[in-house]
Design a protein around this motif. Sequence first.
Motif, PDB file in Angstrom:
ATOM      1  N   ALA A 138     -12.905  -8.495   5.492  1.00 16.15           N
ATOM      2  CA  ALA A 138     -12.078  -8.044   6.610  1.00 16.15           C
ATOM      3  C   ALA A 138     -10.609  -8.374   6.356  1.00 16.15           C
ATOM      4  O   ALA A 138     -10.279  -9.405   5.768  1.00 16.15           O
ATOM      5  CB  ALA A 138     -12.553  -8.716   7.898  1.00 16.15           C
ATOM      6  N   GLU A 139      -9.733  -7.450   6.809  1.00 20.17           N
ATOM      7  CA  GLU A 139      -8.288  -7.639   6.690  1.00 20.17           C
ATOM      8  C   GLU A 139      -7.793  -7.626   5.242  1.00 20.17           C
ATOM      9  O   GLU A 139      -6.711  -8.140   4.945  1.00 20.17           O
ATOM     10  CB  GLU A 139      -7.835  -8.949   7.370  1.00 20.17           C
ATOM     11  N   THR A 140      -8.568  -7.074   4.334  1.00 22.80           N
ATOM     12  CA  THR A 140      -8.114  -6.948   2.947  1.00 22.80           C
ATOM     13  C   THR A 140      -8.063  -5.472   2.567  1.00 22.80           C
ATOM     14  O   THR A 140      -8.740  -4.638   3.163  1.00 22.80           O
ATOM     15  CB  THR A 140      -9.034  -7.698   1.963  1.00 22.80           C
ATOM     16  N   THR A 141      -7.267  -5.157   1.575  1.00 18.97           N
ATOM     17  CA  THR A 141      -7.143  -3.783   1.129  1.00 18.97           C
ATOM     18  C   THR A 141      -6.729  -3.779  -0.334  1.00 18.97           C
ATOM     19  O   THR A 141      -6.789  -4.803  -1.018  1.00 18.97           O
ATOM     20  CB  THR A 141      -6.142  -3.007   2.006  1.00 18.97           C
ATOM     21  N   PRO A 186      -8.110   4.868   5.735  1.00 21.00           N
ATOM     22  CA  PRO A 186      -7.767   3.630   5.025  1.00 21.00           C
ATOM     23  C   PRO A 186      -8.915   3.177   4.146  1.00 21.00           C
ATOM     24  O   PRO A 186     -10.087   3.391   4.476  1.00 21.00           O
ATOM     25  CB  PRO A 186      -7.511   2.631   6.161  1.00 21.00           C
ATOM     26  N   GLU A 187      -8.581   2.582   3.015  1.00 21.56           N
ATOM     27  CA  GLU A 187      -9.601   1.962   2.168  1.00 21.56           C
ATOM     28  C   GLU A 187      -9.386   0.458   2.228  1.00 21.56           C
ATOM     29  O   GLU A 187      -8.394  -0.063   1.736  1.00 21.56           O
ATOM     30  CB  GLU A 187      -9.500   2.446   0.724  1.00 21.56           C
ATOM     31  N   ASN A 188     -10.320  -0.202   2.851  1.00 22.18           N
ATOM     32  CA  ASN A 188     -10.228  -1.651   2.985  1.00 22.18           C
ATOM     33  C   ASN A 188     -11.021  -2.346   1.899  1.00 22.18           C
ATOM     34  O   ASN A 188     -11.893  -1.746   1.260  1.00 22.18           O
ATOM     35  CB  ASN A 188     -10.700  -2.090   4.369  1.00 22.18           C
ATOM     36  N   THR A 229       0.847  -1.189   0.000  1.00 14.74           N
ATOM     37  CA  THR A 229       0.000   0.000   0.000  1.00 14.74           C
ATOM     38  C   THR A 229       0.888   1.247   0.000  1.00 14.74           C
ATOM     39  O   THR A 229       2.111   1.157   0.132  1.00 14.74           O
ATOM     40  CB  THR A 229      -0.911   0.014   1.235  1.00 14.74           C
ATOM     41  N   ASP A 284      -1.094   0.486   9.167  1.00 17.34           N
ATOM     42  CA  ASP A 284      -2.227   0.116  10.014  1.00 17.34           C
ATOM     43  C   ASP A 284      -1.785  -0.420  11.370  1.00 17.34           C
ATOM     44  O   ASP A 284      -2.535  -0.335  12.345  1.00 17.34           O
ATOM     45  CB  ASP A 284      -3.157  -0.864   9.298  1.00 17.34           C
ATOM     46  N   GLY A 342      -4.871   2.249  -0.626  1.00 16.69           N
ATOM     47  CA  GLY A 342      -5.000   1.136   0.305  1.00 16.69           C
ATOM     48  C   GLY A 342      -5.213   1.600   1.728  1.00 16.69           C
ATOM     49  O   GLY A 342      -5.792   2.656   1.983  1.00 16.69           O
ATOM     50  N   ASP A 343      -4.713   0.781   2.690  1.00 18.06           N
ATOM     51  CA  ASP A 343      -4.933   1.126   4.088  1.00 18.06           C
ATOM     52  C   ASP A 343      -3.798   1.983   4.611  1.00 18.06           C
ATOM     53  O   ASP A 343      -3.048   2.588   3.843  1.00 18.06           O
ATOM     54  CB  ASP A 343      -5.185  -0.124   4.930  1.00 18.06           C
TER      55      ASP A 343
END
Length: 243
Positions: free
Chosen positions: A147-150, A141-143, A104, A179, A121-122
């Motif tokens: 969950a836990e993806t970006t 952040p843009e996820n 990212t 993050d 990204g995050d």
Amino acid sequence: MAVQAVGASATGTSHVAQGQPCQDAFEVVRTDGCLVACVCDGAGSAARSDEGARTLARRVAHALAHDPRALLRSPDAWEQVAAAVQATRDALSPLADLAAFHATLCGVVLTPAGSLAFHLGDGVIFGINPENWGDYLVSEPENGEFAETTYFFTLPDWRRHLRVMCAPARFRTWFLMTDGTASFAAGNQPWRPEAGFLRPVHDYLRGVPQEAGEQALQATLDDPRSHRITSDDKTLVWLHREP
């Protein structure tokens, strides 16, 4: 000193336990009374993400440092940031499949006339008016869909997720963080700077030589209390311009 910059990265305990390197990276370039900084977070699932993060941070920061004052005034600033990202993709693609380099990007171009923030990204970016800590802006952040993806600069549709914004000159203090650091340096819902953590960091760094600041920031990120909050890698970069 008209402009100051201090950054540090700490390897997360999960990576230490697995014998993996830190997959965060940052680069700061000083030029003509301006600063250009990039913070990148490599994906844990990608085989060469540490290399991808280092290369992205270095190449984008140096590309945008060519003429930061003109970049801030330019109507095609988004295109110039995108070109720097694309050049990094072009440099890495002959080495391996781009997915091996997932990372990212958070970045800031700080000039006397204002700033340009760019984000993919995050991670989190805060611009703060140091005269009034309640006056701030944030690039969130843009996820991803799950969950836990970006989103990474190596994905085919990365351009859709590249965000660029201009900020007025009163935002003279900036924090860029991955993050891992955001887990204790940023509040969410809504996203906001954790002044109880970031303001003492700012006050200390503003008054010490760069080397001492780097050592102190490194120790803070490597503190056992930080590792208890998150086992992820942690990077924080602080930028400040005097009026």
